[in-house]
Design an enzyme around this catalytic site. Structure first.
Site, PDB file in Angstrom:
ATOM      1  N   ASP A 135       0.863  -1.173   0.000  1.00 17.03           N
ATOM      2  CA  ASP A 135       0.000   0.000   0.000  1.00 17.03           C
ATOM      3  C   ASP A 135       0.909   1.235   0.000  1.00 17.03           C
ATOM      4  O   ASP A 135       2.114   1.136   0.243  1.00 17.03           O
ATOM      5  CB  ASP A 135      -0.888  -0.057   1.246  1.00 17.03           C
ATOM      6  CG  ASP A 135      -1.775   1.162   1.398  1.00 17.03           C
ATOM      7  OD1 ASP A 135      -2.269   1.666   0.375  1.00 17.03           O
ATOM      8  OD2 ASP A 135      -1.959   1.612   2.542  1.00 17.03           O
ATOM      9  N   PHE A 136       0.333   2.404  -0.261  1.00 15.68           N
ATOM     10  CA  PHE A 136       1.155   3.622  -0.300  1.00 15.68           C
ATOM     11  C   PHE A 136       0.952   4.484   0.949  1.00 15.68           C
ATOM     12  O   PHE A 136       1.799   4.550   1.815  1.00 15.68           O
ATOM     13  CB  PHE A 136       0.876   4.424  -1.577  1.00 15.68           C
ATOM     14  CG  PHE A 136       1.730   5.656  -1.698  1.00 15.68           C
ATOM     15  CD1 PHE A 136       3.064   5.537  -2.084  1.00 15.68           C
ATOM     16  CD2 PHE A 136       1.226   6.902  -1.401  1.00 15.68           C
ATOM     17  CE1 PHE A 136       3.882   6.665  -2.172  1.00 15.68           C
ATOM     18  CE2 PHE A 136       2.023   8.042  -1.485  1.00 15.68           C
ATOM     19  CZ  PHE A 136       3.358   7.922  -1.874  1.00 15.68           C
ATOM     20  N   ASP A 137      -0.215   5.130   1.050  1.00 12.34           N
ATOM     21  CA  ASP A 137      -0.460   6.038   2.171  1.00 12.34           C
ATOM     22  C   ASP A 137      -0.530   5.278   3.488  1.00 12.34           C
ATOM     23  O   ASP A 137      -1.270   4.297   3.620  1.00 12.34           O
ATOM     24  CB  ASP A 137      -1.764   6.808   1.952  1.00 12.34           C
ATOM     25  CG  ASP A 137      -1.688   7.760   0.776  1.00 12.34           C
ATOM     26  OD1 ASP A 137      -1.166   8.863   0.943  1.00 12.34           O
ATOM     27  OD2 ASP A 137      -2.136   7.372  -0.323  1.00 12.34           O
ATOM     28  N   ASP A 180      -2.186  -0.593   5.691  1.00 10.75           N
ATOM     29  CA  ASP A 180      -2.548  -0.008   6.993  1.00 10.75           C
ATOM     30  C   ASP A 180      -4.032   0.242   7.194  1.00 10.75           C
ATOM     31  O   ASP A 180      -4.430   0.664   8.288  1.00 10.75           O
ATOM     32  CB  ASP A 180      -1.818   1.327   7.179  1.00 10.75           C
ATOM     33  CG  ASP A 180      -2.466   2.456   6.385  1.00 10.75           C
ATOM     34  OD1 ASP A 180      -2.710   2.281   5.166  1.00 10.75           O
ATOM     35  OD2 ASP A 180      -2.762   3.502   6.987  1.00 10.75           O
TER      36      ASP A 180
END
Length: 271
Positions: A35-37, A217
């Site tokens: 995932d990124f954020d 997250d």
């Protein structure tokens, strides 16, 4: 095939090291999906300011250049957006997997493409309806939309939720659905598709003895955790609230620690 929901508090990653090592040692390659954020990049008030930590960018670059490792970023951001924010991965999935870039080709889920105009219209209505709410932002990602209320005064958050729900029901009808995230509301086509489906598609192109690791997250990452567990490894970033991931780390800084280990010591465990 995605496994059933078996959410429970994930264990600290340091308690899972024997399993991590065994999973990699039994494999001939590693697929690392990120995932990124909140995972590679710390969460910030303005999503436009999000950037991966220097150590995460370095670790991803190293992994991308490592034989036997395939890297993928799987994000809720639009594909064009997330590709500009992190370099290195050979595969990018945007809009929770509705857009997939791999091998020089970009594929878009046909149902999502069909409802893109409705998403655009809905976001325009939401922008007007929520314009008076301080710091509320509506993001049109073409195939999905996001209402951001991280910086909204707490007293106004119920109003944001209520108006968003009412407008999605009115404009979206049965074609669109609303789902929660970390101080956001996600709007997308009402179809059984998520990050887990994108990970499954990507993993199907890898050799059968590949270890699949997913790090994320948020609520939208749970379908990916279900896809990779228990044969692979799901790592939740943040608290120990129930999750379909079996392990957890505290922050993007801890993600960098894990990815750095994976790109050095970890890959040496491969068969």
């Amino acid at each position: 095939m995605e496994a059933p929901d078996t959410a429970s508090p994930p264990q600290p990653l340091e308690e899972q090291w024997p399993r991590v090592r065994a999973t990699i040692a039994d494999a001939t390659g590693i697929l690392v999906c990120l995932d990124f954020d909140g995972t590679l990049a710390p969460i910030v008030e303005d999503p436009d300011d999000a950037t991966p930590t220097e150590r995460n960018q370095e670790a991803v670059t190293t992994l991308a250049d490592t034989p036997g490792v395939t890297t993928a970023v799987v994000s809720g951001r639009a594909l064009s957006d997330v590709r500009e924010r992190i370099d290195g991965p050979s595969i990018y999935a945007g809009n929770h997997g509705l857009e997939l870039a791999r091998g020089g080709d970009v594929t878009v889920h046909p149902v999502a493409r069909e409802h893109a105009a409705r998403i655009e219209r809905l976001c325009a209505v939401l922008e007007v309806a929520l314009a008076s709410v301080p710091n509320c932002r509506v993001e049109n990602k073409r195939l999905t939309g996001t209402v951001h209320f991280r910086a909204v005064p707490s007293a106004a958050v119920p109003t944001v939720r209520r108006l968003t729900h009412d407008i999605v029901d009115s404009v979206g009808g049965d074609a669109l659905e609303l789902s929660p995230g970390k101080q956001i509301l996600e709007i997308g086509p009402d179809l059984a598709w998520g990050k887990g489906d994108a990970v499954e598609v990507v993993a199907a192109d890898e050799p059968s003895e590949t270890a699949v690791i997913y790090v994320g997250d948020d609520v939208t990452d749970e379908s990916a955790f279900r896809t990779v567990e228990p044969d692979g490894l799901g790592i939740r970033v943040g608290s120990d609230e129930p999750s379909n991931a079996s392990a957890r780390v505290a922050s993007p800084a801890a993600v960098a620690d894990f990815l750095s280990w994976l790109g050095s010591t970890g890959v040496d465990l491969l068969e």
